[in-house]
Design a protein around this motif. Structure first.
Motif, PDB file in Angstrom:
ATOM      1  N   ILE A  20       0.857  -1.186   0.000  1.00 58.94           N
ATOM      2  CA  ILE A  20       0.000   0.000   0.000  1.00 58.94           C
ATOM      3  C   ILE A  20       0.892   1.235   0.000  1.00 58.94           C
ATOM      4  CG2 ILE A  20      -1.738   1.325   1.257  1.00 58.94           C
ATOM      5  CD1 ILE A  20      -2.645  -1.293   2.540  1.00 58.94           C
ATOM      6  N   GLU A  21       0.595   2.154  -0.906  1.00 58.74           N
ATOM      7  CA  GLU A  21       1.298   3.431  -0.918  1.00 58.74           C
ATOM      8  C   GLU A  21       0.259   4.536  -0.856  1.00 58.74           C
ATOM      9  OE1 GLU A  21       4.480   4.181  -3.586  1.00 58.74           O
ATOM     10  OE2 GLU A  21       5.018   2.082  -3.727  1.00 58.74           O
ATOM     11  N   MET A  22       0.541   5.564  -0.059  1.00 61.02           N
ATOM     12  CA  MET A  22      -0.362   6.701   0.053  1.00 61.02           C
ATOM     13  C   MET A  22       0.423   7.960  -0.226  1.00 61.02           C
ATOM     14  SD  MET A  22      -2.977   7.715   3.036  1.00 61.02           S
ATOM     15  CE  MET A  22      -4.102   9.086   2.803  1.00 61.02           C
ATOM     16  N   ASP A  23      -0.173   8.828  -1.021  1.00 62.27           N
ATOM     17  CA  ASP A  23       0.469  10.090  -1.328  1.00 62.27           C
ATOM     18  C   ASP A  23      -0.593  11.156  -1.542  1.00 62.27           C
ATOM     19  OD1 ASP A  23      -0.439   9.722  -4.061  1.00 62.27           O
ATOM     20  OD2 ASP A  23       1.276   8.421  -4.362  1.00 62.27           O
ATOM     21  N   SER A  24      -0.141  12.348  -1.787  1.00 55.67           N
ATOM     22  CA  SER A  24      -1.027  13.471  -2.017  1.00 55.67           C
ATOM     23  C   SER A  24      -0.504  14.250  -3.212  1.00 55.67           C
ATOM     24  CB  SER A  24      -1.069  14.360  -0.775  1.00 55.67           C
ATOM     25  OG  SER A  24      -1.958  15.429  -0.965  1.00 55.67           O
ATOM     26  N   THR A  25      -1.397  14.649  -4.066  1.00 54.33           N
ATOM     27  CA  THR A  25      -0.999  15.406  -5.249  1.00 54.33           C
ATOM     28  C   THR A  25      -1.279  16.897  -5.029  1.00 54.33           C
ATOM     29  OG1 THR A  25      -3.136  14.725  -6.152  1.00 54.33           O
ATOM     30  CG2 THR A  25      -1.210  13.571  -6.953  1.00 54.33           C
ATOM     31  N   PRO A  26      -0.604  17.763  -5.794  1.00 53.95           N
ATOM     32  CA  PRO A  26      -0.813  19.207  -5.624  1.00 53.95           C
ATOM     33  C   PRO A  26      -2.283  19.574  -5.836  1.00 53.95           C
ATOM     34  CG  PRO A  26       1.057  18.779  -7.058  1.00 53.95           C
ATOM     35  CD  PRO A  26       0.376  17.469  -6.830  1.00 53.95           C
ATOM     36  N   ASN A  64      -4.520   7.982  -3.023  1.00 49.79           N
ATOM     37  CA  ASN A  64      -4.105   9.344  -3.317  1.00 49.79           C
ATOM     38  C   ASN A  64      -5.088  10.299  -2.657  1.00 49.79           C
ATOM     39  OD1 ASN A  64      -4.550  11.851  -5.307  1.00 49.79           O
ATOM     40  ND2 ASN A  64      -2.398  11.251  -5.260  1.00 49.79           N
ATOM     41  N   GLU A  65      -4.566  11.273  -1.939  1.00 47.96           N
ATOM     42  CA  GLU A  65      -5.394  12.257  -1.240  1.00 47.96           C
ATOM     43  C   GLU A  65      -5.329  13.581  -1.964  1.00 47.96           C
ATOM     44  OE1 GLU A  65      -5.725  15.807   1.212  1.00 47.96           O
ATOM     45  OE2 GLU A  65      -3.829  14.995   0.493  1.00 47.96           O
ATOM     46  N   ASN A  66      -6.477  14.243  -2.045  1.00 44.77           N
ATOM     47  CA  ASN A  66      -6.514  15.596  -2.574  1.00 44.77           C
ATOM     48  C   ASN A  66      -7.734  16.303  -2.006  1.00 44.77           C
ATOM     49  OD1 ASN A  66      -6.187  17.975  -4.257  1.00 44.77           O
ATOM     50  ND2 ASN A  66      -4.960  16.686  -5.603  1.00 44.77           N
ATOM     51  N   VAL A  67      -7.867  17.589  -2.322  1.00 43.43           N
ATOM     52  CA  VAL A  67      -9.009  18.356  -1.835  1.00 43.43           C
ATOM     53  C   VAL A  67     -10.280  17.846  -2.496  1.00 43.43           C
ATOM     54  CG1 VAL A  67      -7.668  20.415  -1.290  1.00 43.43           C
ATOM     55  CG2 VAL A  67      -8.636  20.151  -3.577  1.00 43.43           C
ATOM     56  N   GLY A  68     -11.392  18.029  -1.816  1.00 47.72           N
ATOM     57  CA  GLY A  68     -12.665  17.548  -2.328  1.00 47.72           C
ATOM     58  C   GLY A  68     -13.096  18.174  -3.635  1.00 47.72           C
ATOM     59  N   GLU A  69     -12.608  19.378  -3.920  1.00 46.81           N
ATOM     60  CA  GLU A  69     -12.986  20.065  -5.151  1.00 46.81           C
ATOM     61  C   GLU A  69     -12.300  19.480  -6.389  1.00 46.81           C
ATOM     62  OE1 GLU A  69     -11.812  21.571  -2.437  1.00 46.81           O
ATOM     63  OE2 GLU A  69     -13.513  22.736  -1.699  1.00 46.81           O
ATOM     64  N   TRP A  70     -11.235  18.713  -6.170  1.00 50.51           N
ATOM     65  CA  TRP A  70     -10.487  18.137  -7.295  1.00 50.51           C
ATOM     66  C   TRP A  70     -11.269  16.956  -7.846  1.00 50.51           C
ATOM     67  CZ3 TRP A  70      -6.976  13.727  -7.823  1.00 50.51           C
ATOM     68  CH2 TRP A  70      -6.155  13.830  -8.950  1.00 50.51           C
ATOM     69  N   ASP A  71     -11.510  16.931  -9.138  1.00 57.34           N
ATOM     70  CA  ASP A  71     -12.382  15.896  -9.705  1.00 57.34           C
ATOM     71  C   ASP A  71     -11.682  14.564  -9.968  1.00 57.34           C
ATOM     72  OD1 ASP A  71     -10.948  16.291 -12.063  1.00 57.34           O
ATOM     73  OD2 ASP A  71     -12.659  17.021 -13.201  1.00 57.34           O
ATOM     74  N   GLY A  72     -10.377  14.529  -9.936  1.00 57.89           N
ATOM     75  CA  GLY A  72      -9.657  13.265 -10.103  1.00 57.89           C
ATOM     76  C   GLY A  72      -9.695  12.691 -11.498  1.00 57.89           C
ATOM     77  N   SER A  73     -10.130  13.469 -12.484  1.00 58.62           N
ATOM     78  CA  SER A  73     -10.267  12.938 -13.844  1.00 58.62           C
ATOM     79  C   SER A  73      -8.942  12.472 -14.427  1.00 58.62           C
ATOM     80  CB  SER A  73     -10.919  13.977 -14.765  1.00 58.62           C
ATOM     81  OG  SER A  73     -10.141  15.154 -14.814  1.00 58.62           O
ATOM     82  N   ILE A  74      -7.842  13.123 -14.080  1.00 59.03           N
ATOM     83  CA  ILE A  74      -6.538  12.699 -14.598  1.00 59.03           C
ATOM     84  C   ILE A  74      -6.217  11.295 -14.099  1.00 59.03           C
ATOM     85  CG2 ILE A  74      -4.051  13.102 -14.487  1.00 59.03           C
ATOM     86  CD1 ILE A  74      -4.618  16.074 -14.476  1.00 59.03           C
ATOM     87  N   ILE A  75      -6.353  11.093 -12.803  1.00 59.17           N
ATOM     88  CA  ILE A  75      -6.061   9.769 -12.251  1.00 59.17           C
ATOM     89  C   ILE A  75      -7.021   8.738 -12.827  1.00 59.17           C
ATOM     90  CG2 ILE A  75      -6.276   8.388 -10.143  1.00 59.17           C
ATOM     91  CD1 ILE A  75      -4.711  10.461  -8.680  1.00 59.17           C
ATOM     92  N   HIS A  76      -8.299   9.078 -12.886  1.00 61.29           N
ATOM     93  CA  HIS A  76      -9.282   8.115 -13.376  1.00 61.29           C
ATOM     94  C   HIS A  76      -8.981   7.694 -14.822  1.00 61.29           C
ATOM     95  CE1 HIS A  76     -13.010   5.912 -13.352  1.00 61.29           C
ATOM     96  NE2 HIS A  76     -13.254   6.419 -14.544  1.00 61.29           N
ATOM     97  N   GLU A  77      -8.737   8.651 -15.679  1.00 65.38           N
ATOM     98  CA  GLU A  77      -8.483   8.334 -17.093  1.00 65.38           C
ATOM     99  C   GLU A  77      -7.195   7.537 -17.285  1.00 65.38           C
ATOM    100  OE1 GLU A  77     -10.298   8.532 -19.913  1.00 65.38           O
ATOM    101  OE2 GLU A  77     -11.857   8.989 -18.459  1.00 65.38           O
ATOM    102  N   GLN A  78      -6.170   7.866 -16.521  1.00 68.73           N
ATOM    103  CA  GLN A  78      -4.884   7.205 -16.683  1.00 68.73           C
ATOM    104  C   GLN A  78      -4.812   5.842 -15.992  1.00 68.73           C
ATOM    105  OE1 GLN A  78      -2.290   8.444 -18.578  1.00 68.73           O
ATOM    106  NE2 GLN A  78      -3.785   9.977 -19.196  1.00 68.73           N
ATOM    107  N   CYS A  79      -5.683   5.598 -15.004  1.00 73.14           N
ATOM    108  CA  CYS A  79      -5.539   4.411 -14.159  1.00 73.14           C
ATOM    109  C   CYS A  79      -6.642   3.376 -14.294  1.00 73.14           C
ATOM    110  CB  CYS A  79      -5.457   4.846 -12.697  1.00 73.14           C
ATOM    111  SG  CYS A  79      -4.032   5.870 -12.342  1.00 73.14           S
TER     112      CYS A  79
END
Length: 127
Positions: A20-26, A64-79
């Motif tokens: 398990i790896e956990m990180d946070s994106t800008p 991956n952690e980010n603010v709630g306003e971030w839609d995560g589309s980059i991660i979703h499309e790539q992963c």
């Protein structure tokens, strides 16, 4: 080998494989200060680098952690081809960290070939 740069050794050091790896994106591109540019913002390339890192390593479970306003589309499309993806929305009161003032989203990626989900992971967060 994607060994990270080690400040202590001043070299690229290897480290043991983990499950398990956990990180946070800008979050700048999702915030009002970043003009809510999203995947078109100047920080988006950093997220793509992180995705590539996890794809090459084959990280079994990646959170991956980010603010709630971030839609995560980059991660979703790539992963989405490699991982099953679940978004868990966390309110500040749930974090256990008194300085948290904004809701967060935990993007949980579970590798399709390396992990077997035995329950409904949408309800993993809670008391």
């Amino acid at each position: 080998n994607l060994a990270p740069y080690c400040v202590k050794c001043k070299a690229c050091c290897s480290y043991p494989s983990v499950d398990i790896e956990m990180d946070s994106t800008p979050c700048t591109d999702a915030s009002p200060q970043g003009n809510r540019l999203g995947h078109l913002g100047p920080q988006a390339h950093l997220i793509l680098i992180l995705v590539r890192f996890h794809v090459v390593r084959g990280t079994p479970i990646w959170v991956n952690e980010n603010v709630g306003e971030w839609d995560g589309s980059i991660i979703h499309e790539q992963c989405k081809q490699v991982w099953d993806i679940v978004a868990i929305n966390v309110q500040p009161r749930d974090s256990g960290f008194s300085c948290a003032r904004r809701k967060r989203t935990l993007w949980v990626m579970i590798h399709k070939d390396k992990c077997k989900v035995v329950g409904d992971n949408r309800f993993a967060w809670g008391y």
